[in-house]
Scaffold this active site. Sequence first.
Site, PDB file in Angstrom:
ATOM      1  N   GLY A 183       0.776  -1.233   0.000  1.00 30.96           N
ATOM      2  CA  GLY A 183       0.000   0.000   0.000  1.00 30.96           C
ATOM      3  C   GLY A 183       0.807   1.283   0.000  1.00 30.96           C
ATOM      4  O   GLY A 183       0.234   2.368   0.067  1.00 30.96           O
ATOM      5  N   ASP A 185       8.058  -8.501   4.947  1.00 29.72           N
ATOM      6  CA  ASP A 185       8.239  -9.209   3.680  1.00 29.72           C
ATOM      7  C   ASP A 185       7.087 -10.192   3.527  1.00 29.72           C
ATOM      8  O   ASP A 185       6.980 -11.159   4.282  1.00 29.72           O
ATOM      9  CB  ASP A 185       9.577  -9.943   3.690  1.00 29.72           C
ATOM     10  CG  ASP A 185       9.859 -10.679   2.392  1.00 29.72           C
ATOM     11  OD1 ASP A 185       8.973 -10.728   1.507  1.00 29.72           O
ATOM     12  OD2 ASP A 185      10.976 -11.221   2.261  1.00 29.72           O
ATOM     13  N   ASN A 234      -2.870  -6.585  -2.607  1.00 27.89           N
ATOM     14  CA  ASN A 234      -2.332  -5.825  -3.736  1.00 27.89           C
ATOM     15  C   ASN A 234      -0.857  -6.104  -3.997  1.00 27.89           C
ATOM     16  O   ASN A 234      -0.379  -5.874  -5.108  1.00 27.89           O
ATOM     17  CB  ASN A 234      -2.543  -4.328  -3.477  1.00 27.89           C
ATOM     18  CG  ASN A 234      -1.798  -3.466  -4.457  1.00 27.89           C
ATOM     19  OD1 ASN A 234      -2.189  -3.334  -5.611  1.00 27.89           O
ATOM     20  ND2 ASN A 234      -0.696  -2.871  -4.012  1.00 27.89           N
ATOM     21  N   SER A 250      -4.609  -9.401 -12.547  1.00 31.62           N
ATOM     22  CA  SER A 250      -4.115  -8.706 -13.733  1.00 31.62           C
ATOM     23  C   SER A 250      -4.742  -9.330 -14.971  1.00 31.62           C
ATOM     24  O   SER A 250      -5.169 -10.496 -14.948  1.00 31.62           O
ATOM     25  CB  SER A 250      -2.590  -8.837 -13.815  1.00 31.62           C
ATOM     26  OG  SER A 250      -2.093  -8.409 -15.063  1.00 31.62           O
ATOM     27  N   TYR A 300       5.263 -14.212 -14.045  1.00 22.73           N
ATOM     28  CA  TYR A 300       4.238 -13.244 -13.660  1.00 22.73           C
ATOM     29  C   TYR A 300       2.856 -13.717 -14.102  1.00 22.73           C
ATOM     30  O   TYR A 300       1.899 -13.694 -13.313  1.00 22.73           O
ATOM     31  CB  TYR A 300       4.553 -11.887 -14.291  1.00 22.73           C
ATOM     32  CG  TYR A 300       3.616 -10.778 -13.862  1.00 22.73           C
ATOM     33  CD1 TYR A 300       3.737 -10.181 -12.611  1.00 22.73           C
ATOM     34  CD2 TYR A 300       2.617 -10.313 -14.708  1.00 22.73           C
ATOM     35  CE1 TYR A 300       2.892  -9.158 -12.217  1.00 22.73           C
ATOM     36  CE2 TYR A 300       1.767  -9.283 -14.326  1.00 22.73           C
ATOM     37  CZ  TYR A 300       1.907  -8.717 -13.075  1.00 22.73           C
ATOM     38  OH  TYR A 300       1.057  -7.712 -12.692  1.00 22.73           O
ATOM     39  N   LYS A 333      -0.370 -14.683 -11.646  1.00 16.37           N
ATOM     40  CA  LYS A 333      -1.643 -13.979 -11.662  1.00 16.37           C
ATOM     41  C   LYS A 333      -2.803 -14.925 -11.958  1.00 16.37           C
ATOM     42  O   LYS A 333      -3.918 -14.736 -11.454  1.00 16.37           O
ATOM     43  CB  LYS A 333      -1.591 -12.823 -12.669  1.00 16.37           C
ATOM     44  CG  LYS A 333      -0.683 -11.687 -12.225  1.00 16.37           C
ATOM     45  CD  LYS A 333      -1.097 -11.111 -10.859  1.00 16.37           C
ATOM     46  CE  LYS A 333      -0.259  -9.931 -10.444  1.00 16.37           C
ATOM     47  NZ  LYS A 333      -0.711  -9.326  -9.165  1.00 16.37           N
ATOM     48  N   ILE A 364      -1.797  -0.067 -16.240  1.00 13.07           N
ATOM     49  CA  ILE A 364      -1.943   0.995 -15.244  1.00 13.07           C
ATOM     50  C   ILE A 364      -0.607   1.724 -15.095  1.00 13.07           C
ATOM     51  O   ILE A 364       0.454   1.086 -15.013  1.00 13.07           O
ATOM     52  CB  ILE A 364      -2.374   0.415 -13.878  1.00 13.07           C
ATOM     53  CG1 ILE A 364      -3.597  -0.510 -14.031  1.00 13.07           C
ATOM     54  CG2 ILE A 364      -2.645   1.543 -12.890  1.00 13.07           C
ATOM     55  CD1 ILE A 364      -4.852   0.163 -14.534  1.00 13.07           C
TER      56      ILE A 364
END
Length: 250
Positions: free
Chosen positions: A10, A60, A87, A141, A154, A158, A187
């Site tokens: 955040g 972490d 997030n 994503s 990645y 996701k 984004i």
Amino acid sequence: MKKTAIITGGAGGIGFGTAKQLAADGFNIAIFDIKEGSAVREQIVQLNGLGSDTLYYRGDIARVEDCYAFVDKVVEVYKKIDVLVNNSGVAPKVRADMLDTTEESLDFVFGVNIKGTFFMSQAVARRMVGQNDGIIINISSISAYTSSVNRPEYCISKSAISMMTTLFADRLAAHGIRVYEIRPGIIRTEMTAPVIEKYNQMIADGVFPIERWGFPEDVAKAVSAFAGGAFPYSTGEIINIDGGFHIRRL
């Protein structure tokens, strides 16, 4: 009594955009991030200025003990957790052909995106079960279903978030806990900065029906709707915040 929202990752990007939105919505904000506390003082001041009591915890997310210690701290301070926004996420440090993907890169991405998200969700869900309510929102994503052969770790991570959404939604529904997924598109954040020209060209070429970049605030508005309880008879649902990228066009 004010509700409390946890936001992992955040301190910047989509996470901080979400923190500002939920602070404006009247939530107390608990941020979990790996950045040094001294590096996020300005963000905390902004959140406090929006009326939020803000807790910052450095940890972490790939370490299970850090996830559980953070959740314990949030409960100690605020007594209850109303919303979890998962997030935190990383891309590979180096984009490389999948035939050259290293074990180190796979472990790094999976450790944060899969392991971290799972155990943070588990830690919070155990608390929410005792409350018999709560909302969990996973930020995945368009890479959950879109092939990028130069960053397979990645994409796989996701897609795992999507199944995680389904599993937690199923497991927790009986306890009044709803679980949702948001799939952002392109984004403008630190993560996309290295490939800005590539995505600028894609936008110019009409790949996205809504021909512009997305911004953290676009994702934050969707989080706000879910966190505010606007969908009481829905769980396991996915919303795309991607400029219409998911539409298949000929």
